[in-house]
Design a protein around this motif. Sequence first.
Motif, PDB file in Angstrom:
ATOM      1  N   ARG A  30       0.816  -1.224   0.000  1.00 51.59           N
ATOM      2  CA  ARG A  30       0.000   0.000   0.000  1.00 51.59           C
ATOM      3  C   ARG A  30       0.843   1.265   0.000  1.00 51.59           C
ATOM      4  O   ARG A  30       0.370   2.344   0.339  1.00 51.59           O
ATOM      5  CB  ARG A  30      -1.004   0.028   1.162  1.00 51.59           C
ATOM      6  N   SER A  31       2.112   1.175  -0.409  1.00 56.99           N
ATOM      7  CA  SER A  31       2.944   2.368  -0.558  1.00 56.99           C
ATOM      8  C   SER A  31       2.463   3.155  -1.766  1.00 56.99           C
ATOM      9  O   SER A  31       1.839   2.609  -2.678  1.00 56.99           O
ATOM     10  CB  SER A  31       4.411   1.989  -0.753  1.00 56.99           C
ATOM     11  N   THR A  32       2.779   4.431  -1.783  1.00 59.66           N
ATOM     12  CA  THR A  32       2.372   5.302  -2.884  1.00 59.66           C
ATOM     13  C   THR A  32       3.582   5.672  -3.742  1.00 59.66           C
ATOM     14  O   THR A  32       4.733   5.425  -3.365  1.00 59.66           O
ATOM     15  CB  THR A  32       1.736   6.605  -2.354  1.00 59.66           C
ATOM     16  N   VAL A  33       3.300   6.310  -4.864  1.00 61.60           N
ATOM     17  CA  VAL A  33       4.371   6.821  -5.715  1.00 61.60           C
ATOM     18  C   VAL A  33       5.216   7.818  -4.926  1.00 61.60           C
ATOM     19  O   VAL A  33       6.437   7.832  -5.043  1.00 61.60           O
ATOM     20  CB  VAL A  33       3.805   7.459  -7.001  1.00 61.60           C
ATOM     21  N   ARG A  34       4.594   8.612  -4.096  1.00 65.05           N
ATOM     22  CA  ARG A  34       5.331   9.574  -3.254  1.00 65.05           C
ATOM     23  C   ARG A  34       6.362   8.836  -2.385  1.00 65.05           C
ATOM     24  O   ARG A  34       7.506   9.270  -2.252  1.00 65.05           O
ATOM     25  CB  ARG A  34       4.370  10.374  -2.378  1.00 65.05           C
ATOM     26  N   ASP A  35       5.960   7.709  -1.795  1.00 69.81           N
ATOM     27  CA  ASP A  35       6.883   6.914  -0.976  1.00 69.81           C
ATOM     28  C   ASP A  35       8.070   6.427  -1.808  1.00 69.81           C
ATOM     29  O   ASP A  35       9.218   6.469  -1.358  1.00 69.81           O
ATOM     30  CB  ASP A  35       6.163   5.702  -0.375  1.00 69.81           C
ATOM     31  N   LEU A  36       7.788   5.965  -3.016  1.00 67.11           N
ATOM     32  CA  LEU A  36       8.838   5.484  -3.910  1.00 67.11           C
ATOM     33  C   LEU A  36       9.795   6.607  -4.286  1.00 67.11           C
ATOM     34  O   LEU A  36      11.018   6.432  -4.260  1.00 67.11           O
ATOM     35  CB  LEU A  36       8.210   4.877  -5.167  1.00 67.11           C
ATOM     36  N   ILE A  37       9.261   7.772  -4.598  1.00 62.77           N
ATOM     37  CA  ILE A  37      10.089   8.915  -4.977  1.00 62.77           C
ATOM     38  C   ILE A  37      11.003   9.323  -3.820  1.00 62.77           C
ATOM     39  O   ILE A  37      12.177   9.616  -4.019  1.00 62.77           O
ATOM     40  CB  ILE A  37       9.200  10.094  -5.436  1.00 62.77           C
ATOM     41  N   GLN A  38      10.472   9.313  -2.616  1.00 59.65           N
ATOM     42  CA  GLN A  38      11.291   9.659  -1.454  1.00 59.65           C
ATOM     43  C   GLN A  38      12.395   8.626  -1.240  1.00 59.65           C
ATOM     44  O   GLN A  38      13.531   8.976  -0.932  1.00 59.65           O
ATOM     45  CB  GLN A  38      10.421   9.794  -0.210  1.00 59.65           C
ATOM     46  N   ILE A  42      14.481  11.513  -4.742  1.00 63.80           N
ATOM     47  CA  ILE A  42      14.113  12.479  -5.773  1.00 63.80           C
ATOM     48  C   ILE A  42      13.190  13.501  -5.133  1.00 63.80           C
ATOM     49  O   ILE A  42      12.279  13.138  -4.378  1.00 63.80           O
ATOM     50  CB  ILE A  42      13.405  11.782  -6.947  1.00 63.80           C
ATOM     51  N   ASP A  43      13.397  14.757  -5.413  1.00 60.20           N
ATOM     52  CA  ASP A  43      12.539  15.820  -4.877  1.00 60.20           C
ATOM     53  C   ASP A  43      11.223  15.805  -5.660  1.00 60.20           C
ATOM     54  O   ASP A  43      11.222  15.917  -6.886  1.00 60.20           O
ATOM     55  CB  ASP A  43      13.237  17.168  -5.020  1.00 60.20           C
ATOM     56  N   THR A  44      10.109  15.670  -4.954  1.00 59.11           N
ATOM     57  CA  THR A  44       8.806  15.583  -5.620  1.00 59.11           C
ATOM     58  C   THR A  44       8.508  16.809  -6.472  1.00 59.11           C
ATOM     59  O   THR A  44       7.814  16.701  -7.475  1.00 59.11           O
ATOM     60  CB  THR A  44       7.662  15.377  -4.612  1.00 59.11           C
ATOM     61  N   LYS A  45       9.046  17.956  -6.120  1.00 59.74           N
ATOM     62  CA  LYS A  45       8.775  19.168  -6.925  1.00 59.74           C
ATOM     63  C   LYS A  45       9.430  19.100  -8.300  1.00 59.74           C
ATOM     64  O   LYS A  45       9.045  19.818  -9.220  1.00 59.74           O
ATOM     65  CB  LYS A  45       9.169  20.435  -6.178  1.00 59.74           C
ATOM     66  N   ASP A  46      10.412  18.207  -8.460  1.00 55.96           N
ATOM     67  CA  ASP A  46      11.075  18.053  -9.753  1.00 55.96           C
ATOM     68  C   ASP A  46      10.317  17.126 -10.705  1.00 55.96           C
ATOM     69  O   ASP A  46      10.598  17.100 -11.895  1.00 55.96           O
ATOM     70  CB  ASP A  46      12.491  17.516  -9.557  1.00 55.96           C
ATOM     71  N   VAL A  47       9.378  16.372 -10.178  1.00 55.12           N
ATOM     72  CA  VAL A  47       8.612  15.420 -10.993  1.00 55.12           C
ATOM     73  C   VAL A  47       7.375  16.120 -11.551  1.00 55.12           C
ATOM     74  O   VAL A  47       6.529  16.597 -10.804  1.00 55.12           O
ATOM     75  CB  VAL A  47       8.195  14.189 -10.160  1.00 55.12           C
TER      76      VAL A  47
END
Length: 86
Positions: A30-38, A42-47
């Motif tokens: 149940r992890s999210t894409v946000r969890d994967l990016i962290q 990777i900084d989420t603001k760059d995606v």
Amino acid sequence: MKVKLKCFATLVNPDTCDFKVSTPYELENRSTVRDLIQLARIDTKDVKILFVNNRVGGLDTVLFEGDRVGLSPTLSALKDPYSCIN
């Protein structure tokens, strides 16, 4: 659960997220894409462009076993127009 991550253009880092070969990651259920990016540092603001299994997704998209995630900055950030072609 295992998922695969692919990054393009300025988000590419051979150690954490490459565009040539998907980088495998192990996540909690149940992890999210946000969890994967962290996890990939990777900084989420760059995606700006995000796909899950070849469909547009979002940071809060829940991931499942075997999902494939692709991340890109804005298209104007592409240094090499062929960097997104396998």
